[in-house]
Design an enzyme around this catalytic site. Structure first.
Site, short mmCIF file in Angstrom:
data_model
loop_
_atom_site.label_atom_id
_atom_site.label_comp_id
_atom_site.label_asym_id
_atom_site.label_seq_id
_atom_site.Cartn_x
_atom_site.Cartn_y
_atom_site.Cartn_z
N GLU A 1 -5.44 -8.31 1.15
CA GLU A 1 -6.05 -7.84 2.41
C GLU A 1 -7.52 -7.56 2.15
OE1 GLU A 1 -4.54 -4.43 4.53
OE2 GLU A 1 -2.46 -5.13 4.32
N GLU B 1 0.80 -1.23 0.00
CA GLU B 1 0.00 0.00 0.00
C GLU B 1 0.83 1.27 0.00
OE1 GLU B 1 -2.83 -0.02 3.19
OE2 GLU B 1 -3.90 -1.75 2.40
#
Ligand code: IFM
Length: 449
Positions: free
Chosen positions: A354, A174
């Site tokens: 995720e 991320e």
């Protein structure tokens, strides 16, 4: 006998026979032992020491996974996980971020990897999940172009050490989130926030990604390499907010995947990165990859903010939008559409690396943690994966965030995402209702495959 759906499981009929069921964590969020065995400090240790985390929490103890990893691997085995994604703590293996490696820190990941392999769980190793060594941050961190050499050297160390046993590598987790919230909104790494730091950070992280891919490829025969991106639809709060939505989409969803997977920066960012670009940079960033790691939680509602340098801010969501306990919109169809978009645009197998629900779970009087809201969330979101696959998306696996409750960055320990409840004072692990549900789903999906 009841079918999977009758038993409360989502449909999974469209998924491949070898679909990978997993769970994810990250080093700083679970390991603890921040002062042990020669580990150096990271920017998050500094933040904690300065009292910047909710409740004045720190990552010092976290889930004590550094010592309790055998128990945690046993939990993964009980779940029936095929794969486990963890990150290596850069300051644990290189206390100063570069220079002399820390043998005790390296040995910890040897033990973890060996325990995973003995449990027949495939290790998925992520190089960077936000814990920049403080010594490198003092030199400018990602705002310093030298960071790509630091990161390549670190990647080489990790690849040389673990590449005999680990084949799945991710470079960054991320990057859009830690740059946007850190350098952009000035949350972590507040000292370096601002327009220049933000854009330099973006470009140098992209260069670092490319350099690490090359370092791993050169050292690990058969390596399967990807990067992990947080992709959420950025939706205008009102019809007037389309400019803000376009800018949010560029920074949040495209600033990293587009150059890494397609060799271009989005149009909206061209002017910002142009002054940082040296000849050959896009080719350095755009290295061959094997898969796309997608982290997804919820759509983001934004409004125009012409005075902010990134030209958007968070806005209101439509009234009545269902939300999780931490106020994140629940929208499984948006997940399905994101999976289809990412699979189509980047043309590689996608792994959901995720997805999960954050709440404030507590044991009941009998000591059980009944997180029915998490089960309902996972059911809807895994059904969306199945729908996306049925509609043509190439999705190969799903990793729940997270195996354990853990240190949720600025929010400290108050927000819990785990399938396993962690009682922090005693470090007792209590599998939640969602743990049994996910275990049974995996079993039922495998039996049906
Ligand atoms: O805990 C984080 C993780 O580190 C990165 N993705 C989002 C999770 C939940 O906020």
């Amino acid at each position: 006998m009841a079918s999977g759906e009758d038993a409360g499981f989502p449909p999974v009929a469209a998924l491949r026979r070898d679909f990978l069921w997993g769970a994810s964590t990250s080093a700083y969020q679970i390991e603890g032992a921040t002062h042990e065995d020669g580990r150096g400090p990271s920017v998050w240790d500094t933040d904690g020491r300065r009292g910047r985390i909710e409740g004045k929490d720190t990552g010092d103890a976290a889930c004590d996974h550094y010592h309790r990893y055998p128990e945690d691997v046993a939990l993964m085995q009980r779940l029936g996980l095929a794969a486990y994604r963890f990150s290596v703590g850069w300051p644990r293996v290189l206390p100063q971020g570069r220079g002399t490696p820390n043998e005790a820190g390296l040995a910890f990941y040897d033990r973890l990897i060996d325990a995973l392999l003995a449990a027949r769980i495939e290790p998925w190793l992520c190089l960077y999940h936000w814990d920049m060594p403080q010594a490198l941050d003092d030199l400018g961190g990602w705002t310093n172009r030298d960071s790509s050499q630091w990161f390549a050297d670190y990647a080489a160390l990790v690849a040389d050490r673990y590449g005999d046993r680990v084949k799945r590598f991710a470079t960054f987790n991320e990057p859009s989130i830690f740059t946007l919230f850190g350098y952009g909104f000035g949350k972590n790494q507040r000292d370096k926030s601002g327009v220049e730091a933000f854009h330099r950070g973006i470009h140098h992280i992209n260069l670092s990604h490319g350099a690490a891919v090359d370092a791993i490829r050169a050292r690990v025969p058969g390596a399967s390499i990807g990067a992990i991106h947080n992709v959420q639809p950025c939706l205008p709060s009102s019809p007037a907010d389309t400019d803000g939505a376009r800018m949010a989409d560029a920074y949040w969803n495209r600033a990293f995947p587009d150059p890494q997977y397609r060799g271009v920066y989005p149009d909206a960012l061209q002017a910002a990165v142009e002054p940082l670009m040296q000849p050959g940079d896009l080719a350095r960033i755009h290295r061959p990859l094997d898969w796309f790691g997608l982290n997804h939680y919820s759509p983001v509602y934004v409004r125009n903010a012409p005075d902010a340098f990134f030209r958007f801010d968070f806005g209101d969501r439509p009234p009545g939008t269902p939300v999780t306990p931490i106020d994140w919109p629940v929208d499984a169809p948006a997940f399905r559409d994101t999976l289809l978009r990412v699979s189509r645009d980047y043309g590689l197998p996608v792994y959901v690396t995720e997805n999960g629900l954050g709440g404030s779970d507590k044991p009941d009087d009998g000591g059980a943690v009944r997180d029915d809201n998490r089960i309902a969330f996972l059911r809807a979101y895994i059904a969306a994966v199945n729908e996306a696959v049925a509609a043509g998306a190439d999705i190969r696996g799903y990793f729940v965030w997270s195996l354990l409750d853990n240190f949720e960055w600025d929010a400290g320990y108050g927000v819990r995402f785990g399938l396993v409840y962690v009682d922090y004072p005693t470090q007792k692990r209590i599998p939640k209702a969602s743990f049994s549900w996910y275990r049974d789903l995996i079993k039922s999906a495998r039996a049906a495959a």
